[in-house]
Design a protein around this motif. Structure first.
Motif, PDB file in Angstrom:
ATOM      1  N   LEU A 118       0.829  -1.203   0.000  1.00  0.00           N
ATOM      2  CA  LEU A 118       0.000   0.000   0.000  1.00  0.00           C
ATOM      3  C   LEU A 118       0.864   1.253   0.000  1.00  0.00           C
ATOM      4  CD1 LEU A 118      -2.618  -1.052   2.719  1.00  0.00           C
ATOM      5  CD2 LEU A 118      -2.749  -1.386   0.231  1.00  0.00           C
ATOM      6  N   ILE A 119       0.456   2.216  -0.828  1.00  0.00           N
ATOM      7  CA  ILE A 119       1.047   3.557  -0.809  1.00  0.00           C
ATOM      8  C   ILE A 119      -0.092   4.547  -0.613  1.00  0.00           C
ATOM      9  CG2 ILE A 119       2.415   5.281  -2.039  1.00  0.00           C
ATOM     10  CD1 ILE A 119       3.539   3.017  -3.774  1.00  0.00           C
ATOM     11  N   ARG A 120       0.009   5.368   0.410  1.00  0.00           N
ATOM     12  CA  ARG A 120      -1.044   6.340   0.712  1.00  0.00           C
ATOM     13  C   ARG A 120      -0.666   7.701   0.142  1.00  0.00           C
ATOM     14  NH1 ARG A 120      -0.295   3.178   5.237  1.00  0.00           N
ATOM     15  NH2 ARG A 120      -2.020   1.722   5.602  1.00  0.00           N
ATOM     16  N   GLY A 121      -1.647   8.357  -0.444  1.00  0.00           N
ATOM     17  CA  GLY A 121      -1.411   9.659  -1.036  1.00  0.00           C
ATOM     18  C   GLY A 121      -1.431  10.780  -0.010  1.00  0.00           C
ATOM     19  N   ARG A 122      -1.553  11.998  -0.502  1.00  0.00           N
ATOM     20  CA  ARG A 122      -1.456  13.184   0.357  1.00  0.00           C
ATOM     21  C   ARG A 122      -2.757  13.516   1.059  1.00  0.00           C
ATOM     22  NH1 ARG A 122       2.021  17.419  -3.447  1.00  0.00           N
ATOM     23  NH2 ARG A 122       3.710  15.959  -3.991  1.00  0.00           N
ATOM     24  N   THR A 171      -9.442   3.488  -2.640  1.00  0.00           N
ATOM     25  CA  THR A 171      -8.307   2.603  -2.889  1.00  0.00           C
ATOM     26  C   THR A 171      -8.472   1.960  -4.256  1.00  0.00           C
ATOM     27  OG1 THR A 171      -8.000   2.125  -0.545  1.00  0.00           O
ATOM     28  CG2 THR A 171      -7.050   0.565  -2.105  1.00  0.00           C
ATOM     29  N   VAL A 172      -7.449   2.098  -5.074  1.00  0.00           N
ATOM     30  CA  VAL A 172      -7.432   1.530  -6.422  1.00  0.00           C
ATOM     31  C   VAL A 172      -6.299   0.518  -6.501  1.00  0.00           C
ATOM     32  CG1 VAL A 172      -7.069   2.019  -8.875  1.00  0.00           C
ATOM     33  CG2 VAL A 172      -8.441   3.577  -7.474  1.00  0.00           C
ATOM     34  N   GLY A 173      -6.583  -0.652  -7.065  1.00  0.00           N
ATOM     35  CA  GLY A 173      -5.590  -1.713  -7.197  1.00  0.00           C
ATOM     36  C   GLY A 173      -4.939  -1.737  -8.567  1.00  0.00           C
ATOM     37  N   LEU A 174      -3.632  -2.026  -8.578  1.00  0.00           N
ATOM     38  CA  LEU A 174      -2.874  -2.266  -9.796  1.00  0.00           C
ATOM     39  C   LEU A 174      -2.267  -3.659  -9.673  1.00  0.00           C
ATOM     40  CD1 LEU A 174      -0.915   1.111 -10.106  1.00  0.00           C
ATOM     41  CD2 LEU A 174      -3.080   0.512 -11.222  1.00  0.00           C
ATOM     42  N   ALA A 205      -4.870  11.427  -3.985  1.00  0.00           N
ATOM     43  CA  ALA A 205      -5.671  11.395  -2.757  1.00  0.00           C
ATOM     44  C   ALA A 205      -6.303  10.016  -2.623  1.00  0.00           C
ATOM     45  CB  ALA A 205      -6.748  12.475  -2.795  1.00  0.00           C
ATOM     46  N   GLY A 206      -5.865   9.263  -1.651  1.00  0.00           N
ATOM     47  CA  GLY A 206      -6.362   7.913  -1.468  1.00  0.00           C
ATOM     48  C   GLY A 206      -5.213   6.949  -1.336  1.00  0.00           C
ATOM     49  N   THR A 207      -5.433   5.705  -1.725  1.00  0.00           N
ATOM     50  CA  THR A 207      -4.433   4.654  -1.550  1.00  0.00           C
ATOM     51  C   THR A 207      -4.339   3.830  -2.819  1.00  0.00           C
ATOM     52  OG1 THR A 207      -4.926   4.514   0.818  1.00  0.00           O
ATOM     53  CG2 THR A 207      -3.791   2.637  -0.173  1.00  0.00           C
ATOM     54  N   VAL A 208      -3.109   3.487  -3.202  1.00  0.00           N
ATOM     55  CA  VAL A 208      -2.904   2.532  -4.283  1.00  0.00           C
ATOM     56  C   VAL A 208      -2.498   1.205  -3.654  1.00  0.00           C
ATOM     57  CG1 VAL A 208      -0.536   3.373  -4.640  1.00  0.00           C
ATOM     58  CG2 VAL A 208      -1.630   1.970  -6.384  1.00  0.00           C
ATOM     59  N   ALA A 209      -3.165   0.136  -4.080  1.00  0.00           N
ATOM     60  CA  ALA A 209      -2.831  -1.220  -3.652  1.00  0.00           C
ATOM     61  C   ALA A 209      -2.087  -1.899  -4.793  1.00  0.00           C
ATOM     62  CB  ALA A 209      -4.094  -1.993  -3.296  1.00  0.00           C
ATOM     63  N   GLU A 219      -2.827   8.829 -10.547  1.00  0.00           N
ATOM     64  CA  GLU A 219      -2.984  10.288 -10.372  1.00  0.00           C
ATOM     65  C   GLU A 219      -4.306  10.773 -10.956  1.00  0.00           C
ATOM     66  OE1 GLU A 219       1.726  11.622 -10.358  1.00  0.00           O
ATOM     67  OE2 GLU A 219       0.572  11.779 -12.213  1.00  0.00           O
ATOM     68  N   ARG A 220      -4.753  10.161 -12.037  1.00  0.00           N
ATOM     69  CA  ARG A 220      -6.036  10.552 -12.634  1.00  0.00           C
ATOM     70  C   ARG A 220      -7.229   9.974 -11.863  1.00  0.00           C
ATOM     71  NH1 ARG A 220      -6.705  10.940 -18.093  1.00  0.00           N
ATOM     72  NH2 ARG A 220      -8.913  10.935 -17.525  1.00  0.00           N
ATOM     73  N   ALA A 221      -7.096   8.720 -11.401  1.00  0.00           N
ATOM     74  CA  ALA A 221      -8.208   8.083 -10.706  1.00  0.00           C
ATOM     75  C   ALA A 221      -8.428   8.656  -9.310  1.00  0.00           C
ATOM     76  CB  ALA A 221      -7.967   6.574 -10.606  1.00  0.00           C
ATOM     77  N   LEU A 222      -7.337   9.129  -8.702  1.00  0.00           N
ATOM     78  CA  LEU A 222      -7.392   9.629  -7.320  1.00  0.00           C
ATOM     79  C   LEU A 222      -6.839  11.044  -7.257  1.00  0.00           C
ATOM     80  CD1 LEU A 222      -5.991   6.407  -5.548  1.00  0.00           C
ATOM     81  CD2 LEU A 222      -8.408   7.065  -5.835  1.00  0.00           C
ATOM     82  N   PRO A 223      -7.490  12.011  -7.921  1.00  0.00           N
ATOM     83  CA  PRO A 223      -6.947  13.359  -7.972  1.00  0.00           C
ATOM     84  C   PRO A 223      -7.033  14.080  -6.637  1.00  0.00           C
ATOM     85  CG  PRO A 223      -9.138  13.324  -8.930  1.00  0.00           C
ATOM     86  CD  PRO A 223      -8.776  11.889  -8.630  1.00  0.00           C
ATOM     87  N   ILE A 224      -6.070  14.930  -6.391  1.00  0.00           N
ATOM     88  CA  ILE A 224      -6.109  15.786  -5.205  1.00  0.00           C
ATOM     89  C   ILE A 224      -6.974  16.996  -5.545  1.00  0.00           C
ATOM     90  CG2 ILE A 224      -4.743  17.281  -3.680  1.00  0.00           C
ATOM     91  CD1 ILE A 224      -2.418  15.372  -4.104  1.00  0.00           C
ATOM     92  N   GLU A 225      -7.988  17.247  -4.719  1.00  0.00           N
ATOM     93  CA  GLU A 225      -8.903  18.369  -4.988  1.00  0.00           C
ATOM     94  C   GLU A 225      -8.180  19.691  -4.831  1.00  0.00           C
ATOM     95  OE1 GLU A 225     -11.799  18.080  -6.162  1.00  0.00           O
ATOM     96  OE2 GLU A 225     -11.974  15.888  -5.979  1.00  0.00           O
TER      97      GLU A 225
END
Length: 387
Positions: free
Chosen positions: A62-66, A71-74, A125-129, A381-387
């Motif tokens: 897991l990597i957590r954003g700002r 949470t989106v998986g790759l 913004a969020g988490t990548v799995a 970055e596109r799926a979990l944009p920072i507002e």
């Protein structure tokens, strides 16, 4: 937006990772050393959490954003094939009878490259799995990771994957919404009779005669039980029986595969094979046992997520290198199980024209790794944009 600059700067490092993985292939769920290598790189990269042993040797990092978010998986697969490599490359397999003939070494490398970028920038913004999966070639790994509760445990809401393609120029992305790759069922039919001397067939219950009759009857399923407009392949790929010219054996074995795009069609074929096998066995006085080895769902891309993923691919490679309506493929992927659990999409990415996957002279093109890593990174970055 072409390849991300910071990922382009990692090209040499990714090449070294990929060639190490290529030289040390592992099979099925037993990707022990591969998983250890991946976990070591993830610790160096500085991801937030590493969860090992999921689906036997799978990893979810897991990597957590700002900021908080979804949470989106790759996903990348890690296993190789039981084949003898003939590339002659300096980094060729060091394990006899095993090789990375499907590019999984490259898939793992691309996801590691994206991980290093995302752990450094955290511009989301969020988490990548990050899902590193064993056992794709055997069809076991994806279902095993799901059975271990991966989606629920880590709150994964969407999931995406890439697969290399040596049938497309470097950087060309292809996919389609809806069914993209086939469901597959590998079947086995074991026929038991009574053997004897070939000069006295009347004293035997010949399993070879039954096997030939069953095999011929199975070939009628596509033509006589399936809608002519429905894609379906039923192939018998193995027949084994006997060891001497003058002996009728006691047993025979038939093996084959069923491929279609809908579970209902797979069910119909499985039912017909059972009916045919059992009916002919009764008529010919033998016993039959019908089983399955692999039973994979079709790979069905969610339309909305496919449209989104293609828009990311266009940012990386440009409009002219993205094919959004590629014909469905009869190949299969156990990523279909993950797409049945969560919406998402798989794209194929060209690595340049060359030997096909599952051929002994195939090798992943290292120039493709920065392209795939950039796609993965930009997708987050596109799926979990920072507002």
């Amino acid at each position: 937006m072409p390849v991300l600059n910071s990922i382009a700067e990692m090209a040499g490092e990714m090449k070294a990772w990929r060639r190490h993985l290529h030289a040390h292939p592992e099979l099925g769920l037993d990707c022990v050393e591969t998983a250890e290598f991946v976990a070591a790189r993830l610790r160096e990269i500085g991801v937030d959490d590493i969860h090992e042993g999921i689906g036997h040797t799978g990893i979810v990092a897991l990597i957590r954003g700002r900021a908080e978010g979804r949470t989106v998986g790759l996903r990348a697969d890690m296993d190789a094939l039981p084949m003898t490599e003939t590339t002659g490359a300096d980094h060729a397999s060091t394990v006899p009878g095993r090789m990375h003939a499907c590019g999984h070494d490259g898939h793992t490398t691309m996801l590691l490259g994206a991980a290093k970028y995302l752990a450094s920038t955290r511009n989301f913004a969020g988490t990548v799995a990050l899902i590193f999966q064993p056992g794709e070639e055997t069809g076991e790994g994806g279902p095993a990771m799901l059975a271990d509760g991966m989606m629920e445990r880590f709150g994964i809401e969407e999931v995406y994957a890439l697969h290399t393609s040596p049938k497309q120029d470097l950087g060309v992305f292809i996919t389609r919404p809806g069914p993209f790759m086939a469901a597959v069922t590998d079947f086995d039919i074991r026929i038991r009779g009574r053997g004897g001397h070939a000069s006295r067939p009347q004293d035997t219950r010949d399993p070879i005669a039954a096997a030939l009759t069953i095999g011929t009857a199975i070939q009628t399923i596509v033509a006589r039980n399936n809608d002519a407009g429905e894609a379906l392949v039923v192939s018998i790929t193995q027949i084994h029986a006997g060891s001497a010219h003058n002996v009728i054996p006691a047993e025979a074995h038939i093996g084959g595969t069923i491929r279609s795009y809908r579970p209902e069609v797979q069910d119909m074929v499985r039912t017909r094979i059972r009916d045919i096998g059992e009916g002919i066995a009764r008529a010919m006085g033998v016993e039959v046992e019908i089983g399955r080895r692999i039973d994979l769902a079709p790979t069905v891309n969610d339309p909305a997520r496919t449209k989104f993923a293609l828009s990311v691919a266009r940012e990386i490679s440009g409009e002219g290198k993205v094919i959004s309506d590629h014909p469905p493929l009869m190949g299969s992927e156990d990523f279909g199980a993950m797409l049945a659990a969560r919406p998402g999409a798989i794209l194929f990415m060209g690595q340049g024209i060359g030997p096909m996957v599952h051929e002994t002279d195939f090798d992943f093109c290292d120039d493709a790794a920065p392209v795939g890593a950039s796609y993965f990174a930009r997708l987050i970055e596109r799926a979990l944009p920072i507002e």
